[in-house]
Design an enzyme around this catalytic site. Sequence first.
Site, PDB file in Angstrom:
ATOM      1  N   MET A 106      94.144  42.603   7.526  1.00 51.87           N
ATOM      2  CA  MET A 106      94.730  42.258   8.817  1.00 51.87           C
ATOM      3  C   MET A 106      95.211  40.806   8.830  1.00 51.87           C
ATOM      4  O   MET A 106      94.794  39.987   8.018  1.00 51.87           O
ATOM      5  CB  MET A 106      93.700  42.451   9.934  1.00 51.87           C
ATOM      6  CG  MET A 106      93.247  43.884  10.137  1.00 51.87           C
ATOM      7  SD  MET A 106      92.038  44.062  11.487  1.00 51.87           S
ATOM      8  CE  MET A 106      93.083  43.794  12.926  1.00 51.87           C
ATOM      9  N   HIS A 107      96.095  40.516   9.762  1.00 52.22           N
ATOM     10  CA  HIS A 107      96.483  39.155  10.158  1.00 52.22           C
ATOM     11  C   HIS A 107      97.422  38.432   9.176  1.00 52.22           C
ATOM     12  O   HIS A 107      98.175  37.557   9.590  1.00 52.22           O
ATOM     13  CB  HIS A 107      95.261  38.243  10.369  1.00 52.22           C
ATOM     14  CG  HIS A 107      94.166  38.814  11.190  1.00 52.22           C
ATOM     15  ND1 HIS A 107      94.359  39.336  12.442  1.00 52.22           N
ATOM     16  CD2 HIS A 107      92.838  38.945  10.938  1.00 52.22           C
ATOM     17  CE1 HIS A 107      93.198  39.759  12.936  1.00 52.22           C
ATOM     18  NE2 HIS A 107      92.263  39.549  12.034  1.00 52.22           N
ATOM     19  N   ASP A 110      92.820  47.488   7.873  1.00 49.52           N
ATOM     20  CA  ASP A 110      91.737  47.870   6.970  1.00 49.52           C
ATOM     21  C   ASP A 110      90.480  48.331   7.706  1.00 49.52           C
ATOM     22  O   ASP A 110      89.877  49.352   7.341  1.00 49.52           O
ATOM     23  CB  ASP A 110      91.414  46.754   5.971  1.00 49.52           C
ATOM     24  CG  ASP A 110      91.162  45.401   6.621  1.00 49.52           C
ATOM     25  OD1 ASP A 110      91.152  45.291   7.862  1.00 49.52           O
ATOM     26  OD2 ASP A 110      90.971  44.424   5.865  1.00 49.52           O
TER      27      ASP A 110
END
Length: 499
Positions: free
Chosen positions: A80-81, A239
Amino acid sequence: MPQHYLGIDIGTTAIKALVVDESGSVAGEAESPQELSVPQSGWSEQNPSDWWRGTVDAVRAACAQADVTEVAAIGLSGQMHSSVLLDEADNVLRPAILWNDVRTTAQCRYITDKVGNKGLRRMVGNPALEGFTAPKLLWVRDQEPVVFDQLRTLLLPKDYIRLLMTGDKAMEPSDAAGTLLFDVVNSRWSEEMVKTLELDPLILPTVVGSSSVSGRLSAEAAEVLDLRSGIPVVGGGADNAAASVGSGVVAEGTLQTSIGTSGAVVAPIGQPRVDPGMRIHSFNHAVPDMWYLMGVVLSAGAALGWFRRVLLGTDSVGLSYEELISEADEVPPGTEGLTFLPYLTGERTPHADSNARGVFVGLHSGHERGHLVRAVLEGVTFALRDSFELMRDLGVDATEAVAVGGGARSAIWRQMQADVLGVPVVTVGPSGGAPYGAAILAAVGAGDFETVNEACQAWIRPLDRIAPRAGVADAYGEAYERYRRLYPRLQDYFAEFTG
């Protein structure tokens, strides 16, 4: 011909690929290790082109192991991110700034000052933290304006791989929720946040469903991957969301505890719910019309890895994690007064403090190596409980926890989780994690299941169950209170000496 489905996870340390057959069994699996670049202290970057090479290697190896050249659909998952910035020709402008990069403290402060906590709750449902994507964009704008001026598209890791596979730019809600630009409650980009931060809304891709077809494998990508062109590629999941699907944690009343490099506690909820203090994350699930609360422990398995690697020195050669944990099992719950804070790289939940650091408190001459190991295990487990307690404060509870990640391999650590959290801890199979969840989403997208829940019920089976032991509740309760009281007493010290 029997059906097969391909799940791919763009992880931080490895790209993983799973081929799953129509019964839910893993027919082939492979991974391609990935390296981190740390140009400066606190920075963490990767080159997106490495993800593509890793994807090609892992997919070809997994399909070869499964002896298949045809899959019905492909699902994607990923870290993520982490930001992928593309120019007008879809060229990568700079290395991706990853989720565990903490250079953006000033940008987080700017966002919070500009919109306030009330605005953050209303617009995006989460606090401005260094790991999120929006602060990374602002850092590039502040520090690399020439790069920022060329920015035309923002993607996340799995979505960059989607682009190379299909030529289509898309993102799905569970990953979009971690950008700090997404209205989690209403499942759409937050026009208000984008406008407030003076970003161009055209850089944001179309949002598609996690099990919806987002594009089809191009002839060029198919040739490289040694697959047929035209295979549908579904939206996939972040994820943690994909791992929850992969362990069957898709309905209220279930809980997932993950101990990998980092740790996480995930609890699905049927209605969006935002913590008033935003101490815990509220994200969209990879299941339609579902959300989840999530707490994050930045150093979980990594804390035990650090202890083995650094503190044991040359003595660690040939000493396995299993042997270390067995030594810890000889020590009584509560570690005879020894407490460990696992904040080796700062902490996310509940403190959101990049200055926090790891600490042993209460050492005395009677402590042996097993005590230190047990303190590390308990510290990580107490950090998981911090998140679970915040969820309970919001009226979210669970009847059992599904343990995943490397820590789930240890029955001793699973027993500790059950005792500390106060709920039975189970393991499920196949234990394929995020790529397995991506394969489930692919099977739904291919039309072979009506819903994600139906697929999970058909494919995922319980393996074992460990119940809490009533006799140790008091010892862990006292130890957890010692742990919980430490951070407030050290917070100012951390800010003074590590800020």
